[in-house]
Design a protein around this motif. Structure first.
Motif, PDB file in Angstrom:
ATOM      1  N   HIS A   1       0.786  -1.230   0.000  1.00 25.01           N
ATOM      2  CA  HIS A   1       0.000   0.000   0.000  1.00 25.01           C
ATOM      3  C   HIS A   1       0.825   1.291   0.000  1.00 25.01           C
ATOM      4  O   HIS A   1       0.249   2.380  -0.082  1.00 25.01           O
ATOM      5  CB  HIS A   1      -0.939   0.026   1.220  1.00 25.01           C
ATOM      6  N   ASP A  47       4.106   3.799  -1.391  1.00 26.80           N
ATOM      7  CA  ASP A  47       5.079   4.112  -2.426  1.00 26.80           C
ATOM      8  C   ASP A  47       6.476   4.211  -1.814  1.00 26.80           C
ATOM      9  O   ASP A  47       6.627   4.479  -0.612  1.00 26.80           O
ATOM     10  CB  ASP A  47       4.754   5.449  -3.092  1.00 26.80           C
ATOM     11  N   ARG A  93       4.283  -0.206  -3.541  1.00 30.87           N
ATOM     12  CA  ARG A  93       3.159  -0.075  -4.483  1.00 30.87           C
ATOM     13  C   ARG A  93       3.599   0.636  -5.750  1.00 30.87           C
ATOM     14  O   ARG A  93       3.093   0.375  -6.840  1.00 30.87           O
ATOM     15  CB  ARG A  93       2.020   0.705  -3.815  1.00 30.87           C
ATOM     16  N   SER A  99       4.026   2.278 -11.058  1.00 27.30           N
ATOM     17  CA  SER A  99       3.929   1.055 -10.276  1.00 27.30           C
ATOM     18  C   SER A  99       4.688  -0.059 -10.987  1.00 27.30           C
ATOM     19  O   SER A  99       4.916   0.018 -12.202  1.00 27.30           O
ATOM     20  CB  SER A  99       2.466   0.650 -10.088  1.00 27.30           C
ATOM     21  N   GLY A 112      -5.832  -0.969   2.853  1.00 25.74           N
ATOM     22  CA  GLY A 112      -5.820  -0.530   1.465  1.00 25.74           C
ATOM     23  C   GLY A 112      -7.189  -0.218   0.903  1.00 25.74           C
ATOM     24  O   GLY A 112      -7.343  -0.011  -0.299  1.00 25.74           O
TER      25      GLY A 112
END
Length: 251
Positions: free
Chosen positions: A48, A50, A83, A110, A226
C-alpha cells in the motif's frame, strides 16, 4: 537517527539501485539521494505504500537530459518493492531555497505499469516539494551524499501550514476516507507539536488524545487494509475542521 532504522532493507536496497543509475547518468553531478515518506517515518507497507525518493543534482539540465534521467530511472520500477515509485529530482539551489518549487524531473509508476515521466522544463513547479524537502531535512535517509540537513534548508512554519492545508483541500476534493482523515490527524499533530509524521502514527497519536474516536479508528483500519472508499460526510467535516484550524493559525 533512530527514525531511519524504520526503513525496510528492501526499500533501501532498491534506492541504492536508483542512486547507481543517477550516478551513471550524471557522474559527479549527483549531490545526494534521500529516502523520505513512510519508509522513514514508519508505517511502510509493500502492498500500500510508495517508495518516496528525492534526488539533488548540482545543476539544471535541459529537457532532453530530464527525459533521459526519467527514462533511465523508469526502467528500475519493475524492481520497486512498494506499491510504486515517486521520485523527484531537484537542483541544490532549489534544496536551499524552494522558491516556486521547480524540479528537474518527476518519475512515478507502479511495478506493473509504465512509468510516468514529467520533465521540469516549462512546468510551474511542484508545491508538494515543501513537505517533501522538510521531511527529508528532519528525517530523511541519505542513500547517497551528505546528511540531508546539510542539503535542505529549513522551511518556515507558515509555509509548512500552507502546504498541509493544500494537502487537506486536495483530500476534500478527491481523497479516500482513510488517508484523508489520517492526513487531518497529521495536520492536527503538526499544529499541536510542530512534528511531521506518517499517517498511521498520526492516527494513533490522535487516538491517544481522544480514545475510541470511531472515525479515526475506522480510518486506521481502512488505510492499513488498502480500502479506498470515498470520503464520507463525517470524514469531510473532520478534514475541513483541521483545515480551518490551519487557516486560523496562519491568520
Amino acid at each position: 537517527m533512530a527514525v531511519t532504522a524504520r526503513a525496510h532493507h528492501r526499500v533501501v536496497g532498491y534506492a541504492r539501485q536508483v542512486a547507481t543509475v543517477l550516478r551513471t547518468l550524471s557522474g559527479t553531478d549527483l549531490v545526494g539521494l534521500y529516502l523520505h515518506g513512510s519508509a522513514v517515518l514508519g508505517g511502510f507497507s509493500p502492498a500500500h505504500s510508495d517508495v518516496d525518493l528525492l534526488a539533488v543534482v548540482a545543476r539544471p539540465a535541459g529537457e532532453a537530459g530530464q527525459y533521459r534521467t526519467g527514462t533511465a530511472v523508469g526502467r528500475t520500477i519493475d524492481r520497486c518493492p512498494g506499491r510504486g515509485l515517486e521520485l523527484t529530482v531537484v537542483t541544490a539551489a532549489t534544496a536551499r531555497s524552494l522558491g516556486a518549487c521547480p524540479f528537474e524531473v518527476r518519475v512515478a509508476g507502479s511495478p506493473d505499469g509504465s512509468p510516468h515521466v514529467i520533465p521540469g522544463t516549462g512546468h510551474p513547479g511542484d508545491p508538494d516539494l515543501v513537505l517533501h524537502a522538510e521531511v527529508c531535512r528532519r528525517y530523511g535517509l541519505a542513500v547517497a551524499g551528505p546528511p540531508p540537513d546539510r542539503i535542505f534548508a529549513p522551511v518556515p512554519a507558515g509555509r509548512l501550514r500552507e502546504a498541509i492545508c493544500r494537502q487537506l483541500e486536495w483530500a476534500l476534493v478527491q481523497g479516500a476516507q482513510g488517508p484523508a482523515v489520517l492526513n487531518a490527524c497529521r495536520a492536527l499533530r503538526f499544529l499541536a507539536e510542530g512534528s511531521l509524521c506518517a499517517k498511521v502514527e498520526a492516527g494513533r497519536w490522535y487516538l491517544s488524545k481522544s480514545p475510541h474516536h470511531p472515525l479515526v479508528a475506522e480510518a486506521l483500519v481502512l488505510h492499513q487494509s488498502g480500502d479506498r472508499r470515498e470520503l464520507s460526510g463525517a470524514g469531510a467535516r473532520f478534514v475541513a475542521e483541521a483545515r480551518d484550524l490551519l487557516l486560523a493559525a496562519d491568520g
